[in-house]
Design a protein around this motif. Structure first.
Motif, mmCIF file in Angstrom:
data_model
loop_
_atom_site.group_PDB
_atom_site.id
_atom_site.type_symbol
_atom_site.label_atom_id
_atom_site.label_comp_id
_atom_site.label_asym_id
_atom_site.label_seq_id
_atom_site.Cartn_x
_atom_site.Cartn_y
_atom_site.Cartn_z
ATOM 1 N N GLY A 36 58.126 45.375 45.201
ATOM 2 C CA GLY A 36 58.702 45.849 43.759
ATOM 3 C C GLY A 36 58.544 44.685 42.837
ATOM 4 O O GLY A 36 59.195 44.659 41.711
ATOM 5 N N ASP A 37 57.527 43.929 42.979
ATOM 6 C CA ASP A 37 57.514 42.589 41.780
ATOM 7 C C ASP A 37 56.444 42.912 40.797
ATOM 8 O O ASP A 37 56.154 42.257 40.048
ATOM 9 N N ASP A 38 56.028 44.449 40.747
ATOM 10 C CA ASP A 38 55.186 44.924 39.717
ATOM 11 C C ASP A 38 53.601 44.094 39.835
ATOM 12 O O ASP A 38 52.988 44.136 38.605
ATOM 13 N N SER A 39 53.374 43.345 40.833
ATOM 14 C CA SER A 39 51.825 42.740 40.928
ATOM 15 C C SER A 39 50.982 43.794 40.905
ATOM 16 O O SER A 39 51.161 44.955 41.157
ATOM 17 N N MET A 40 49.682 43.481 40.645
ATOM 18 C CA MET A 40 48.500 44.387 40.540
ATOM 19 C C MET A 40 47.308 44.011 41.374
ATOM 20 O O MET A 40 47.018 42.640 41.477
ATOM 21 N N SER A 41 47.058 44.831 42.172
ATOM 22 C CA SER A 41 45.678 44.486 42.800
ATOM 23 C C SER A 41 44.783 44.872 41.934
ATOM 24 O O SER A 41 44.829 45.813 40.804
ATOM 25 N N PHE A 42 43.392 44.884 42.129
ATOM 26 C CA PHE A 42 42.186 45.397 41.213
ATOM 27 C C PHE A 42 42.385 46.763 41.271
ATOM 28 O O PHE A 42 41.986 47.404 40.214
ATOM 29 N N GLU A 43 42.552 47.376 42.319
ATOM 30 C CA GLU A 43 42.619 48.874 42.226
ATOM 31 C C GLU A 43 43.612 49.543 41.250
ATOM 32 O O GLU A 43 43.401 50.507 40.667
ATOM 33 N N ASP A 44 44.906 48.978 41.081
ATOM 34 C CA ASP A 44 45.889 49.162 40.368
ATOM 35 C C ASP A 44 45.492 48.999 39.067
ATOM 36 O O ASP A 44 45.584 49.824 38.088
ATOM 37 N N PHE A 45 44.863 47.958 38.724
ATOM 38 C CA PHE A 45 44.540 47.572 37.405
ATOM 39 C C PHE A 45 43.438 48.604 36.899
ATOM 40 O O PHE A 45 43.321 49.233 35.776
ATOM 41 N N LEU A 46 42.145 48.915 37.811
ATOM 42 C CA LEU A 46 41.443 50.012 37.300
ATOM 43 C C LEU A 46 41.996 51.129 37.119
ATOM 44 O O LEU A 46 41.697 52.064 35.999
ATOM 45 N N ASP A 47 43.141 51.648 38.025
ATOM 46 C CA ASP A 47 43.751 53.038 37.471
ATOM 47 C C ASP A 47 44.709 52.808 36.059
ATOM 48 O O ASP A 47 44.369 53.839 35.547
ATOM 49 N N MET A 48 45.046 51.691 35.866
ATOM 50 C CA MET A 48 45.556 51.729 34.606
ATOM 51 C C MET A 48 44.775 51.849 33.570
ATOM 52 O O MET A 48 44.738 52.610 32.418
ATOM 53 N N LEU A 49 43.466 51.058 33.606
ATOM 54 C CA LEU A 49 42.637 51.191 32.629
ATOM 55 C C LEU A 49 41.859 52.573 32.679
ATOM 56 O O LEU A 49 41.545 52.963 31.529
ATOM 57 N N SER A 50 41.638 53.092 33.695
ATOM 58 C CA SER A 50 41.257 54.688 33.834
ATOM 59 C C SER A 50 42.135 55.638 32.861
ATOM 60 O O SER A 50 41.687 56.176 32.140
ATOM 61 N N VAL A 51 43.466 55.398 33.183
ATOM 62 C CA VAL A 51 44.345 56.451 32.365
ATOM 63 C C VAL A 51 44.230 56.091 30.885
ATOM 64 O O VAL A 51 44.467 57.061 30.187
ATOM 65 N N PHE A 52 44.262 54.631 30.564
ATOM 66 C CA PHE A 52 44.214 54.429 29.004
ATOM 67 C C PHE A 52 42.975 54.588 28.651
ATOM 68 O O PHE A 52 42.881 54.532 27.348
ATOM 69 N N SER A 53 41.867 54.891 29.178
ATOM 70 C CA SER A 53 40.372 55.216 28.659
ATOM 71 C C SER A 53 40.230 56.405 27.762
ATOM 72 O O SER A 53 41.026 57.323 28.084
#
Length: 198
Positions: A89-106
């Motif tokens: 629950g520290d809200d850190s991100m893995s590369f896959e989390d980061f990609l998911d985020m960029l994907s949704v915002f693309s």
């Protein structure tokens, strides 16, 4: 054979195995170029000695928030929270989390996907509905917390009532996911405003 460019002079592109790259393209709305750029940006958030393991390490939330795209975003903490798969629950991100985020915002992500995640970002208490409290926090994020931009409680009350009148179809005092998606489907500029471009 040897992956091209894996020598000392190799670019960062050689660090995502080709099969993974293909998988990321299938699972996201991102192009190969965008994925490689995301990888570069993500690696740069890591200390040098961890960069070659960028696919398998987590970046702390404080580093993610230094990205200019998020630094200016009033929902930066919620965005990290919603896309992070961290078990602690520290809200850190893995590369896959980061990609998911960029994907949704693309630009290529569908409105449905965008509105699904927008709903989760705006659901501050993570209870699956937007209630008055969530809406109040939402409005505060959008208007800024400064004294001069803050709404009076009467203005806030009126605004939240307007939002509910507009969106709360079953009149239960909260907005659920399908109500939210219905409203968003009628605002054509929503999808274009909900984006992060690296």
């Amino acid at each position: 054979g040897r992956r091209e460019g894996s020598g000392a002079m190799g670019g960062s592109a050689s660090l995502i195995p080709r099969d993974l790259l293909g998988e990321y393209q299938e699972l996201t709305f991102l192009s190969k170029q965008e994925i490689l750029l995301a990888y570069k940006r993500f690696s740069e958030l890591l200390p040098r000695e961890e960069r070659e393991n960028a696919c398998s390490v987590r970046v702390p939330k404080s580093h993610i928030l230094t990205l200019p795209e998020l630094r200016a975003n009033p929902f930066q903490h919620r965005i990290c929270h919603v896309f992070s798969t961290s078990e602690t629950g520290d809200d850190s991100m893995s590369f896959e989390d980061f990609l998911d985020m960029l994907s949704v915002f693309s630009d290529s992500a569908t409105s449905d996907i965008k509105s699904h995640y927008a709903f989760r970002i705006f659901d501050f208490d993570d209870d699956g509905t937007l209630d008055r409290k969530d809406l109040e926090q939402l409005v505060n994020c959008l208007t800024g917390q400064g004294e001069e931009s803050r709404l009076s409680s009467a203005e806030m009350e009126q605004l939240i009532q307007n939002i509910l009148d507009e969106s709360d179809i079953d009149r239960d005092g909260t907005i659920n996911m399908s109500e939210f998606q219905h409203v968003v489907s009628r605002s054509p500029d929503f999808a274009s405003s909900f984006k992060i471009v690296l």
